[in-house]
Design a protein around this motif. Structure first.
Motif: not given
Length: 244
Positions: A110-114, A175-180, A187-195, A228-235
């Motif tokens: 996680v440190q490396s992703l951050r 920043r999430l508030a700017t997303l549709t 983004l949720v699905l990307v964070a779930g590891g889906l292609s 980085q999208l995954v990190v943002i989605a969790y954090e």
């Protein structure tokens, strides 16, 4: 006298783009093995070797590689610090870092992703896996797909929530508030590891549409890549780790 092309001669094919790879590891023998492997591929070549993080950063600025294979534990400036330097350098926005790890110290993941890494790979990976990782990272994808890896990331992001304020408080949520709505869903699905293909199938849209949503989310959230999208989605709390 005008030149006429010979109909019997086909135009020369465009040269295949060669991926430029930088190796950063304090073990000379390991770097030599990686160099032989990478240089054996027609579409990639090693452009430099570094034995510590400071040298890796200097070479990244000099050579502008597509991908840096970065060890974490190196003398002096370690791989995490070097990754952070590279990811924060506006002149190196096209450089992707793949962290090499033994997975023995899980919080390094996680440190490396951050720090800005595009993903990580075990040092015991098969040669084909390493080459695939280079190509995936160079293409802007994240090396986060294996289920065990995703669980590991979720676990340690959850543990780090209290100290995750590397970012200003509430910055990710704002920043999430700017997303549709659709971008948040993707983004949720990307964070779930889906292609992209898997997301497209689940949402019943085309992969190109998914790619567009992903790119727009990256632009709005200031993310370098999918990792980085995954990190943002969790954090940000948009995605919560499952209880184990």
């Amino acid at each position: 006298m005008s030149k006429q092309s010979d109909p019997g001669i086909k135009p020369t094919d465009e040269p295949v783009r060669c991926l430029r790879v930088l190796l950063a590891d304090d073990q000379t023998l390991l770097r030599s093995a990686f160099r032989i492997l990478v240089d054996s591929e027609p579409d990639m070549r090693v452009v430099g070797e570094a034995s510590d993080g400071a040298q890796a950063y200097a070479l990244a600025r000099e050579e502008r590689p597509d991908v840096v294979l970065m060890d974490i534990r190196m003398p002096g400036t370690d791989g995490l610090a070097a990754t952070r330097l590279i990811s924060q350098d506006p002149e190196l926005t096209g450089v992707r870092v793949v962290i090499l790890t033994t997975f023995e110290v899980d919080d390094y993941v996680v440190q490396s992703l951050r720090a800005g890494a595009s993903g990580f790979l075990g040092k015991g990976a098969e040669p084909d896996e390493l080459l695939h990782a280079i190509r995936i990272a160079a293409g802007g994808e994240a090396l986060l797909s294996p289920a065990a890896t995703k669980g590991l990331i979720a676990k340690f992001l959850a543990q780090g929530e209290g100290a995750a304020g590397d970012r200003p408080g509430g910055a990710d949520a704002e920043r999430l508030a700017t997303l549709t709505g659709r971008e948040r869903e993707v983004l949720v699905l990307v964070a779930g590891g889906l292609s992209n293909d898997e997301i497209a199938e689940q949402l019943d849209v085309s992969p190109l549409t998914v790619k567009t949503h992903v790119n727009r989310a990256m632009a709005k959230l200031g993310a370098r890549d999918r990792a980085q999208l995954v990190v943002i989605a969790y954090e940000s709390g948009l995605v919560r780790p499952r209880a184990h």
